[in-house]
Design an enzyme around this catalytic site. Structure first.
Site, mmCIF file in Angstrom:
data_model
loop_
_atom_site.group_PDB
_atom_site.id
_atom_site.type_symbol
_atom_site.label_atom_id
_atom_site.label_comp_id
_atom_site.label_asym_id
_atom_site.label_seq_id
_atom_site.Cartn_x
_atom_site.Cartn_y
_atom_site.Cartn_z
ATOM 1 N N PRO A 179 -16.413 7.933 30.471
ATOM 2 C CA PRO A 179 -15.559 7.291 30.495
ATOM 3 C C PRO A 179 -13.553 7.446 31.670
ATOM 4 O O PRO A 179 -12.596 7.420 30.954
ATOM 5 C CB PRO A 179 -14.507 6.080 29.243
ATOM 6 C CG PRO A 179 -15.135 8.217 28.479
ATOM 7 C CD PRO A 179 -15.881 8.715 29.143
ATOM 8 N N CYS A 180 -14.781 7.263 32.963
ATOM 9 C CA CYS A 180 -13.379 8.431 33.453
ATOM 10 C C CYS A 180 -11.907 7.110 34.092
ATOM 11 O O CYS A 180 -11.046 7.381 33.971
ATOM 12 C CB CYS A 180 -13.907 9.165 34.957
ATOM 13 S SG CYS A 180 -14.756 7.038 36.091
#
Length: 187
Positions: free
Chosen positions: A140-141
């Site tokens: 989950p950048c």
């Protein structure tokens, strides 16, 4: 997971896709303009990939992505990723990012500190890894922010606006991020 395949699927934010190989996911793709654009990008990123029915493990990831993008709490940290070609530093950054639960954020500097990296360039290095993340949503950048809680960049289609939308879906508001009501207004 057998072979090199991909699946395109509808989500609340548009058509997304996953690509996989024998050892796990090789990529995740956020929405493109349409199905043809999504397929073209998948084939550029993963030569030889063919559309295929996902196995149970891949289907579970797809179901979780769909639910997460619809606003449900889903943690994708358990999804199998094929990281055999990823440098060790990238693997460590991905693991740190995957430890951020939905609804929470960390900064690039905080991830660097979690990795024991104290050099002043470490936060920038984390940012570069996140910018080339082949697994957005699963790694989950979008939950990794710049210093001071600013949005920072986002390399997926739609750029920072997509990052802010993902954060809003998870009810996290980076400075300047629109509210859910803002996202529902016609453009």
């Amino acid at each position: 997971m057998i072979g090199l395949g991909y699946a395109i699927f509808e989500t609340a934010v548009g058509l997304c896709a996953v690509a996989w190989g024998e050892d796990g996911l090789i990529g995740v793709q956020l929405p493109e303009g349409d199905r043809a654009a999504a397929e073209a990008r998948l084939r550029r990123r993963f030569p030889g990939v063919v559309e295929a029915a996902p196995d149970a493990a891949v289907q579970a990831v797809i179901d979780d992505i769909v639910a997460l993008l619809a606003g449900e709490y889903r943690d994708l940290a358990g999804a199998a990723l094929d990281l055999r070609d990823a440098p060790e530093f990238n693997r460590r950054v991905y693991a740190a990012a995957r430890s951020i639960p939905p609804g929470a954020t960390l900064t690039y500097g905080e991830i660097a500190a979690r990795l024991g990296e104290t050099d002043y360039t470490a936060a920038r290095a984390v940012g570069q890894v996140m910018a080339s993340n082949p697994f957005p949503i699963v790694v989950p950048c979008h939950r990794v922010l710049a210093a001071g809680g600013r949005s920072g960049g986002f390399s997926a289609n739609g750029g920072v606006a997509t990052k802010r939308r993902l954060l809003a879906i998870e009810s996290v508001h980076a400075r300047g991020a629109p509210s859910l009501l803002d996202l529902m207004r016609p453009a």
